[in-house]
Scaffold this active site. Structure first.
Site, PDB file in Angstrom:
ATOM      1  N   HIS A   1       2.319  12.683  68.201  1.00  0.00           N
ATOM      2  CA  HIS A   1       3.651  13.147  68.643  1.00  0.00           C
ATOM      3  C   HIS A   1       3.641  14.682  68.666  1.00  0.00           C
ATOM      4  O   HIS A   1       2.840  15.278  69.361  1.00  0.00           O
ATOM      5  CB  HIS A   1       4.700  12.548  67.701  1.00  0.00           C
ATOM      6  CG  HIS A   1       6.129  12.712  68.117  1.00  0.00           C
ATOM      7  ND1 HIS A   1       6.533  13.102  69.357  1.00  0.00           N
ATOM      8  CD2 HIS A   1       7.271  12.508  67.408  1.00  0.00           C
ATOM      9  CE1 HIS A   1       7.860  13.127  69.395  1.00  0.00           C
ATOM     10  NE2 HIS A   1       8.331  12.789  68.228  1.00  0.00           N
TER      11      HIS A   1
ATOM     12  N   HIS B   1       1.103   9.719  77.811  1.00  0.00           N
ATOM     13  CA  HIS B   1       2.494   9.686  77.353  1.00  0.00           C
ATOM     14  C   HIS B   1       2.994   8.254  77.464  1.00  0.00           C
ATOM     15  O   HIS B   1       2.653   7.537  78.391  1.00  0.00           O
ATOM     16  CB  HIS B   1       3.374  10.596  78.227  1.00  0.00           C
ATOM     17  CG  HIS B   1       4.669  10.942  77.590  1.00  0.00           C
ATOM     18  ND1 HIS B   1       5.761  10.115  77.638  1.00  0.00           N
ATOM     19  CD2 HIS B   1       5.039  12.012  76.854  1.00  0.00           C
ATOM     20  CE1 HIS B   1       6.766  10.667  76.978  1.00  0.00           C
ATOM     21  NE2 HIS B   1       6.354  11.815  76.490  1.00  0.00           N
TER      22      HIS B   1
ATOM     23  N   ASP C   1       2.428  19.058  75.536  1.00  0.00           N
ATOM     24  CA  ASP C   1       1.657  19.756  74.489  1.00  0.00           C
ATOM     25  C   ASP C   1       0.378  20.382  75.005  1.00  0.00           C
ATOM     26  O   ASP C   1      -0.276  21.125  74.271  1.00  0.00           O
ATOM     27  CB  ASP C   1       1.311  18.764  73.369  1.00  0.00           C
ATOM     28  CG  ASP C   1       2.564  18.298  72.650  1.00  0.00           C
ATOM     29  OD1 ASP C   1       2.809  17.091  72.600  1.00  0.00           O
ATOM     30  OD2 ASP C   1       3.323  19.176  72.181  1.00  0.00           O
TER      31      ASP C   1
HETATM   32  C1  SDX Z   1       4.827  13.948  72.596  1.00  0.00           C
HETATM   33  O1  SDX Z   1       7.809  10.051  73.296  1.00  0.00           O
HETATM   34  C2  SDX Z   1       7.950  11.280  73.650  1.00  0.00           C
HETATM   35  O2  SDX Z   1       8.799  11.578  74.470  1.00  0.00           O
HETATM   36  C3  SDX Z   1       7.066  12.304  72.926  1.00  0.00           C
HETATM   37  C4  SDX Z   1       7.170  13.732  73.448  1.00  0.00           C
HETATM   38  C5  SDX Z   1       8.511  14.348  73.152  1.00  0.00           C
HETATM   39  O3  SDX Z   1       8.868  15.322  73.831  1.00  0.00           O
HETATM   40  O4  SDX Z   1       9.155  13.932  72.147  1.00  0.00           O
HETATM   41  O5  SDX Z   1       6.938  13.755  74.858  1.00  0.00           O
HETATM   42  C6  SDX Z   1       6.139  14.620  72.753  1.00  0.00           C
HETATM   43  O6  SDX Z   1       4.614  13.325  71.581  1.00  0.00           O
HETATM   44  C7  SDX Z   1       3.846  14.004  73.722  1.00  0.00           C
HETATM   45  C8  SDX Z   1       2.539  13.183  73.429  1.00  0.00           C
HETATM   46  C9  SDX Z   1       1.637  14.057  72.539  1.00  0.00           C
HETATM   47  N1  SDX Z   1       0.516  13.255  72.043  1.00  0.00           N
HETATM   48  C10 SDX Z   1      -0.746  13.471  72.486  1.00  0.00           C
HETATM   49  O7  SDX Z   1      -1.027  14.262  73.390  1.00  0.00           O
HETATM   50  C11 SDX Z   1      -1.813  12.678  71.739  1.00  0.00           C
HETATM   51  C12 SDX Z   1      -2.764  12.011  72.751  1.00  0.00           C
HETATM   52  N2  SDX Z   1      -2.030  10.984  73.473  1.00  0.00           N
HETATM   53  C13 SDX Z   1      -2.134   9.604  72.973  1.00  0.00           C
HETATM   54  O8  SDX Z   1      -2.211   9.488  71.596  1.00  0.00           O
HETATM   55  C14 SDX Z   1      -1.190   8.634  73.696  1.00  0.00           C
HETATM   56  O9  SDX Z   1      -1.307   8.907  75.034  1.00  0.00           O
HETATM   57  C15 SDX Z   1       0.278   8.609  73.331  1.00  0.00           C
HETATM   58  C16 SDX Z   1       0.504   8.415  71.874  1.00  0.00           C
HETATM   59  C17 SDX Z   1       0.945   9.869  73.768  1.00  0.00           C
HETATM   60  C18 SDX Z   1       0.934   7.420  74.076  1.00  0.00           C
HETATM   61  O10 SDX Z   1       0.426   6.254  73.514  1.00  0.00           O
HETATM   62  P1  SDX Z   1       0.827   4.815  74.114  1.00  0.00           P
HETATM   63  O11 SDX Z   1       1.942   4.911  75.077  1.00  0.00           O
HETATM   64  O12 SDX Z   1       0.973   3.889  72.949  1.00  0.00           O
HETATM   65  O13 SDX Z   1      -0.408   4.494  74.983  1.00  0.00           O
HETATM   66  P2  SDX Z   1      -1.602   3.609  74.487  1.00  0.00           P
HETATM   67  O14 SDX Z   1      -2.083   4.127  73.175  1.00  0.00           O
HETATM   68  O15 SDX Z   1      -1.189   2.188  74.594  1.00  0.00           O
HETATM   69  O16 SDX Z   1      -2.740   3.936  75.571  1.00  0.00           O
HETATM   70  C19 SDX Z   1      -2.830   3.177  76.769  1.00  0.00           C
HETATM   71  C20 SDX Z   1      -4.312   3.268  77.141  1.00  0.00           C
HETATM   72  C21 SDX Z   1      -5.242   2.838  76.000  1.00  0.00           C
HETATM   73  O17 SDX Z   1      -6.461   2.397  76.597  1.00  0.00           O
HETATM   74  P3  SDX Z   1      -6.628   0.772  76.855  1.00  0.00           P
HETATM   75  O18 SDX Z   1      -6.465   0.119  75.499  1.00  0.00           O
HETATM   76  O19 SDX Z   1      -5.564   0.405  77.857  1.00  0.00           O
HETATM   77  O20 SDX Z   1      -8.058   0.662  77.402  1.00  0.00           O
HETATM   78  O21 SDX Z   1      -4.654   4.639  77.400  1.00  0.00           O
HETATM   79  C22 SDX Z   1      -5.611   5.093  76.432  1.00  0.00           C
HETATM   80  C23 SDX Z   1      -5.556   4.132  75.276  1.00  0.00           C
HETATM   81  O22 SDX Z   1      -6.796   4.089  74.601  1.00  0.00           O
HETATM   82  N3  SDX Z   1      -5.193   6.458  76.043  1.00  0.00           N
HETATM   83  C24 SDX Z   1      -6.019   7.477  75.918  1.00  0.00           C
HETATM   84  C25 SDX Z   1      -5.188   8.581  75.617  1.00  0.00           C
HETATM   85  N4  SDX Z   1      -3.895   8.193  75.558  1.00  0.00           N
HETATM   86  C26 SDX Z   1      -3.916   6.863  75.826  1.00  0.00           C
HETATM   87  N5  SDX Z   1      -7.357   7.582  76.024  1.00  0.00           N
HETATM   88  C27 SDX Z   1      -7.877   8.823  75.813  1.00  0.00           C
HETATM   89  N6  SDX Z   1      -7.150   9.945  75.528  1.00  0.00           N
HETATM   90  C28 SDX Z   1      -5.808   9.846  75.431  1.00  0.00           C
HETATM   91  N7  SDX Z   1      -5.068  10.933  75.135  1.00  0.00           N
END
Ligand code: SDX
Length: 425
Positions: free
Chosen positions: A266, A307, A365
């Site tokens: 997050h 996201h 971010d």
């Molecule tokens: C913020 O919610 C909000 O609005 C948050 C925010 C706000 O203003 O409040 O926008 C701020 O938190 C932005 C996000 C910051 N976080 C990051 O940058 C960390 C990296 N991102 C991931 O951890 C992830 O993308 C999330 C947590 C942001 C979203 O996770 P989800 O929606 O639960 O997605 P998921 O984990 O189910 O991923 C879907 C697929 C998976 O692969 P499969 O199982 O389908 O094969 O995408 C992959 C994940 O492994 N994946 C990634 C990835 N993010 C998702 N693979 C590599 N790198 C990534 N960053």
């Protein structure tokens, strides 16, 4: 009453269940499932991927279209034409302020920027190398120990006083956290400065030298606060709402939001992005890190990418990138090596099938840390900046809930543990 209905046939239940469906002003319809408990059923939605936990009028996000509206106004228009305190007023009150209302609001915030002098003693209990977010969780929660005159959550005036105090004091506390970590004395806010100028003054000036604050950096700081101001029912805002639903005071609720924001998935992602870019170190290493991010056996994820809602692009990332270019150009840092790595990483990832298929693009971010670093803010302070910017959003959602006919939040579960068993004789 709902005009639309959903029907549900469940094996083992004779009747066909009819569930009301409500339409929003924009966005997906929602199915009201509250009656299912009476039928002995719960819905199941770990991570709340398809759950509307509340009704709200504050912020609307269309993840597919990359749309973010604050009280109907697009984020790119607010970033270009508004400023942070005006956006705070908009989030809190639902409309842009008149010139007179804005003047009054700015003056009110200015006159709440100091914190109780005894709060400064709280810092001495922390190690100098404590993570700044650990200190912020503590000192923001401690505000409720000082402001007993504004804790009646059912009094609208008390709620607004607490909102003003929180918006005003977060930059002061954030700067105190930084000063404490470098062993410099705390700087008092100066009322003749703007909100963002004041923050940079408290961060970087000392009693021995008070430099004029760069208008370029103050504008960039204001833009960063504005882009973080609110974001619908994200994890930390939902935490604030859940804490608020128990009747906890607003300072405790915001402290709970700060704790939730800290996680690298997050708000902790901005710090993690800079650490990742530093670890990549050179454009020649990017392919190896992209491969790690795609490897299911490797827990590494590309920080600043992906996201829960945005599956094409995060509109804030677009504005943040533009701000990044402006700030670095104006500071003569266009050749910043981390920016070059970030831009190359963005190009490689957004052309890679793995990321395209999963809708993974730079989020808010990804570029913010490069700007903060250019301003001179250390990496471990980045999430504190995010928390400071997000405070008006948290408090607007808390206020919206407390002003409505709300109930305590209490989710249920799918229980897969032992059925009843007797203690061995
Ligand atoms: C913020 O919610 C909000 O609005 C948050 C925010 C706000 O203003 O409040 O926008 C701020 O938190 C932005 C996000 C910051 N976080 C990051 O940058 C960390 C990296 N991102 C991931 O951890 C992830 O993308 C999330 C947590 C942001 C979203 O996770 P989800 O929606 O639960 O997605 P998921 O984990 O189910 O991923 C879907 C697929 C998976 O692969 P499969 O199982 O389908 O094969 O995408 C992959 C994940 O492994 N994946 C990634 C990835 N993010 C998702 N693979 C590599 N790198 C990534 N960053």
């Amino acid at each position: 009453m709902a005009d639309k209905k959903a029907t549900l046939k469940v094996d083992g239940i004779e009747e066909v269940l009819e569930l009301p469906v409500y339409e929003g002003s924009v966005g997906p319809d929602v199915v009201d499932v509250r009656s299912l408990t009476g039928k002995g059923l719960f819905t199941y939605d770990p991570g709340f991927v398809s759950t509307a936990a509340t009704e709200s009028k504050i912020t609307y996000i269309d993840g597919a279209a990359g749309v973010l509206l604050h009280r109907g106004y697009p984020i790119d228009q607010l970033a270009e034409k508004s400023d942070y305190l005006e956006t705070c007023f908009l989030l809190l009150h639902g409309e842009l302020p008149s010139a007179e209302q804005k003047e009054t609001f700015v003056s009110t915030i200015k006159n709440h920027t100091m914190v109780h002098e005894q709060l400064s003693h709280f810092f001495n209990g922390f190690r100098r190398d404590a993570h700044p977010m650990a200190i912020m969780c503590g000192v923001v929660g401690a505000l409720s120990a000082f402001y007993h005159d504004s804790l009646d959550i059912h009094d609208e005036h008390h709620r607004m006083v607490s909102a003003h105090r929180l918006i005003a004091k977060m930059p002061t506390l954030a700067a105190m956290v930084y000063k404490y970590s470098i062993g410099q004395p705390f700087m008092y806010p100066q009322n003749e400065l703007t909100y963002s100028e004041n923050f940079l003054h408290m961060m970087f000036n000392t009693p021995c030298e008070e430099k004029k604050i760069s208008p370029i950096l103050a504008k960039a700081m204001d833009r960063i606060f504005l882009l973080h101001a609110d974001h619908e029912q994200n994890a930390s805002t939902s935490t604030v709402r859940l804490a608020g639903s128990t009747g906890a005071n607003p300072f405790a609720c915001i402290a709970s939001g700060i704790a939730a924001l800290w996680g690298p998935a997050h708000g902790g992602a901005n710090e993690a992005v800079l650490n990742m870019l530093n670890e990549i170190g050179d454009e020649s290493n990017i392919d190896a890190f992209v491969a790690k991010a795609k490897d299911k056996e490797d827990p590494f994820r590309l920080m600043g990418f992906g996201h829960r809602v945005y599956k094409n692009f995060d509109p804030r990332a677009k504005v943040m990138k533009q701000t990044c270019d402006e700030v670095l150009a104006e500071l003569g840092m266009e050749d910043d090596p981390l920016l070059k790595i970030a831009m190359k990483l963005e190009k490689i990832a957004t052309e890679d099938e793995y990321f395209i298929k999963r809708g993974l693009y730079p989020n808010v971010d990804f570029y913010s840390g490069i700007i903060l670093k250019a301003i001179g803010i250390p990496t471990e302070m980045f999430t504190v900046i995010f928390a400071t910017g997000r405070t008006p959003g948290w408090i607007a959602h808390w206020n919206e809930m407390i002003s409505s006919d709300y109930r305590i939040g209490r989710p249920r579960q799918l229980y897969t543990g032992y059925p009843k068993r007797d203690y061995p004789a």
